[in-house]
Design a protein around this motif. Sequence first.
Motif, PDB file in Angstrom:
ATOM      1  N   ALA A   1       1.036  -1.180  -0.021  1.00 62.51           N
ATOM      2  CA  ALA A   1      -0.024   0.087   0.024  1.00 62.51           C
ATOM      3  C   ALA A   1       0.900   1.229  -0.040  1.00 62.51           C
ATOM      4  O   ALA A   1       0.442   2.303  -0.845  1.00 62.51           O
ATOM      5  CB  ALA A   1      -0.954   0.018   1.250  1.00 62.51           C
ATOM      6  N   GLU A   2       2.025   1.248   0.758  1.00 59.69           N
ATOM      7  CA  GLU A   2       2.888   2.534   0.936  1.00 59.69           C
ATOM      8  C   GLU A   2       3.478   2.652  -0.483  1.00 59.69           C
ATOM      9  O   GLU A   2       3.663   3.545  -0.732  1.00 59.69           O
ATOM     10  CB  GLU A   2       4.011   2.130   1.950  1.00 59.69           C
ATOM     11  CG  GLU A   2       3.318   2.192   3.206  1.00 59.69           C
ATOM     12  CD  GLU A   2       4.382   1.848   4.410  1.00 59.69           C
ATOM     13  OE1 GLU A   2       4.015   2.187   5.553  1.00 59.69           O
ATOM     14  OE2 GLU A   2       5.170   1.299   4.077  1.00 59.69           O
ATOM     15  N   LYS A   3       3.846   1.492  -1.066  1.00 57.37           N
ATOM     16  CA  LYS A   3       4.583   1.529  -2.360  1.00 57.37           C
ATOM     17  C   LYS A   3       3.630   2.070  -3.396  1.00 57.37           C
ATOM     18  O   LYS A   3       3.935   2.968  -4.362  1.00 57.37           O
ATOM     19  CB  LYS A   3       5.020   0.061  -2.889  1.00 57.37           C
ATOM     20  CG  LYS A   3       5.905   0.262  -4.129  1.00 57.37           C
ATOM     21  CD  LYS A   3       6.291  -1.426  -4.552  1.00 57.37           C
ATOM     22  CE  LYS A   3       7.099  -1.190  -5.794  1.00 57.37           C
ATOM     23  NZ  LYS A   3       7.525  -2.721  -6.205  1.00 57.37           N
ATOM     24  N   PHE A   4       2.398   1.762  -3.454  1.00 53.40           N
ATOM     25  CA  PHE A   4       1.337   2.217  -4.273  1.00 53.40           C
ATOM     26  C   PHE A   4       1.158   3.643  -4.312  1.00 53.40           C
ATOM     27  O   PHE A   4       1.038   4.360  -5.058  1.00 53.40           O
ATOM     28  CB  PHE A   4      -0.235   1.374  -3.922  1.00 53.40           C
ATOM     29  CG  PHE A   4      -1.533   2.004  -4.572  1.00 53.40           C
ATOM     30  CD1 PHE A   4      -1.399   1.813  -5.889  1.00 53.40           C
ATOM     31  CD2 PHE A   4      -1.948   2.876  -4.037  1.00 53.40           C
ATOM     32  CE1 PHE A   4      -2.830   2.145  -6.641  1.00 53.40           C
ATOM     33  CE2 PHE A   4      -3.191   3.498  -4.557  1.00 53.40           C
ATOM     34  CZ  PHE A   4      -3.597   3.216  -5.891  1.00 53.40           C
ATOM     35  N   ILE A   5       1.055   4.102  -2.944  1.00 54.48           N
ATOM     36  CA  ILE A   5       1.102   5.515  -2.653  1.00 54.48           C
ATOM     37  C   ILE A   5       2.271   6.407  -3.308  1.00 54.48           C
ATOM     38  O   ILE A   5       1.928   7.391  -3.986  1.00 54.48           O
ATOM     39  CB  ILE A   5       0.514   5.854  -1.034  1.00 54.48           C
ATOM     40  CG1 ILE A   5      -0.855   5.262  -0.746  1.00 54.48           C
ATOM     41  CG2 ILE A   5       0.686   7.252  -1.017  1.00 54.48           C
ATOM     42  CD1 ILE A   5      -1.938   5.796  -1.596  1.00 54.48           C
ATOM     43  N   THR A   6       3.358   5.765  -2.819  1.00 55.37           N
ATOM     44  CA  THR A   6       4.610   6.698  -3.146  1.00 55.37           C
ATOM     45  C   THR A   6       4.818   6.535  -4.774  1.00 55.37           C
ATOM     46  O   THR A   6       5.124   7.654  -5.409  1.00 55.37           O
ATOM     47  CB  THR A   6       5.870   5.963  -2.545  1.00 55.37           C
ATOM     48  OG1 THR A   6       5.434   5.935  -1.131  1.00 55.37           O
ATOM     49  CG2 THR A   6       6.907   6.756  -2.551  1.00 55.37           C
ATOM     50  N   THR A   7       4.674   5.410  -5.364  1.00 55.72           N
ATOM     51  CA  THR A   7       4.961   5.372  -6.824  1.00 55.72           C
ATOM     52  C   THR A   7       3.896   6.234  -7.704  1.00 55.72           C
ATOM     53  O   THR A   7       4.306   6.787  -8.703  1.00 55.72           O
ATOM     54  CB  THR A   7       5.031   4.101  -7.198  1.00 55.72           C
ATOM     55  OG1 THR A   7       3.815   3.393  -6.912  1.00 55.72           O
ATOM     56  CG2 THR A   7       6.240   3.172  -6.471  1.00 55.72           C
ATOM     57  N   ARG A   8       2.820   6.425  -7.056  1.00 54.53           N
ATOM     58  CA  ARG A   8       1.753   7.146  -7.671  1.00 54.53           C
ATOM     59  C   ARG A   8       1.759   8.664  -7.196  1.00 54.53           C
ATOM     60  O   ARG A   8       0.957   9.557  -7.564  1.00 54.53           O
ATOM     61  CB  ARG A   8       0.662   6.694  -7.546  1.00 54.53           C
ATOM     62  CG  ARG A   8       0.413   5.270  -8.695  1.00 54.53           C
ATOM     63  CD  ARG A   8      -0.503   4.382  -8.271  1.00 54.53           C
ATOM     64  NE  ARG A   8      -0.380   3.093  -8.907  1.00 54.53           N
ATOM     65  CZ  ARG A   8       0.429   2.116  -8.874  1.00 54.53           C
ATOM     66  NH1 ARG A   8       1.390   2.248  -7.666  1.00 54.53           N
ATOM     67  NH2 ARG A   8       0.625   1.057  -9.780  1.00 54.53           N
ATOM     68  N   LYS A   9       2.745   8.958  -6.286  1.00 57.25           N
ATOM     69  CA  LYS A   9       2.663  10.526  -5.886  1.00 57.25           C
ATOM     70  C   LYS A   9       1.625  11.124  -5.124  1.00 57.25           C
ATOM     71  O   LYS A   9       0.973  11.930  -5.452  1.00 57.25           O
ATOM     72  CB  LYS A   9       3.293  11.186  -7.063  1.00 57.25           C
ATOM     73  CG  LYS A   9       4.837  10.979  -7.541  1.00 57.25           C
ATOM     74  CD  LYS A   9       5.051  11.921  -8.704  1.00 57.25           C
ATOM     75  CE  LYS A   9       6.628  11.629  -8.989  1.00 57.25           C
ATOM     76  NZ  LYS A   9       7.067  10.445  -9.438  1.00 57.25           N
ATOM     77  N   ILE A  10       1.035  10.147  -4.542  1.00 56.14           N
ATOM     78  CA  ILE A  10      -0.381  10.703  -3.784  1.00 56.14           C
ATOM     79  C   ILE A  10      -0.006  11.013  -2.563  1.00 56.14           C
ATOM     80  O   ILE A  10       0.588  10.063  -1.706  1.00 56.14           O
ATOM     81  CB  ILE A  10      -1.331   9.324  -3.658  1.00 56.14           C
ATOM     82  CG1 ILE A  10      -1.797   8.645  -5.185  1.00 56.14           C
ATOM     83  CG2 ILE A  10      -2.478   9.687  -2.929  1.00 56.14           C
ATOM     84  CD1 ILE A  10      -2.536   7.605  -5.233  1.00 56.14           C
ATOM     85  N   ASP A  11      -0.247  12.256  -2.053  1.00 59.53           N
ATOM     86  CA  ASP A  11       0.016  12.683  -0.820  1.00 59.53           C
ATOM     87  C   ASP A  11      -0.906  13.164   0.261  1.00 59.53           C
ATOM     88  O   ASP A  11      -0.624  13.359   1.134  1.00 59.53           O
ATOM     89  CB  ASP A  11       1.096  13.957  -1.133  1.00 59.53           C
ATOM     90  CG  ASP A  11       0.326  15.008  -2.126  1.00 59.53           C
ATOM     91  OD1 ASP A  11      -0.760  15.012  -2.170  1.00 59.53           O
ATOM     92  OD2 ASP A  11       1.163  15.967  -2.529  1.00 59.53           O
TER      93      ASP A  11
END
Length: 233
Positions: A63-73
């Motif tokens: 989930a963290e990787k998903f958020i980070t790689t898609r630049k969701i802040d």
Amino acid sequence: MSTNIDKIKCTQIKNAAVSVKNEVMEMIAKVRERKGRLDLPIVSGKHLRKISERTALQSADNAEKFITTRKIDNFESLAKFTADKEQRYQELETVHLSKGQKLSRLKELSKMYALFAPIQATYKESQSLKGFSKMKYDKEHKDSLSKYPELKERMQSLLQNGEKITPKQWKAEIQSLQSEYDSIGKEQTKTATELAYAEVISYNKKNLERALQNESRQHNKQQSRTKRREEEI
């Protein structure tokens, strides 16, 4: 070796997330601390239901990787990401369905022609003969010739608006369409997976908020009881 590389990448992702405050990452961290994994919205997850292997979706690391790689802040950008992907998924679904229908029809035509072609050839040969030769040929091919009217009717029923029988063209179109169909299907699966992650994260946000509210109420009740006891004493 690959395991070490994966760990390094995971650490880099986490470090990048820590350097900038991210409310989504903070929520995931809190859920991880409480439960060790994310909960799945089995009932409400529209796209989650399309994912056969769901274990990966429960991983906080994923989930963290998903958020980070898609630049969701933040959750606002998560909502926008979800809306954009939902629109894209609908577009893909429409095109995939359309191409699938065309593909099915062409395959049906080709399959029907494979049955019809040898019977048609026998019929044409019969028509080209005369006299005793025709009588002999027709007798030898009685079964095939008896099938001709039915197969011809079935073949013609599949053709649309004066469409001609073009087996070579059908074959080429099937190959082209199949490639497009498969490609769209892969993108559709990828998009559904992204939407499933978004569903899981949003679901856990609501669950965490509910849990914190319940804990706050319980804490306030406990404080009220303690205060009353102290006053009674």
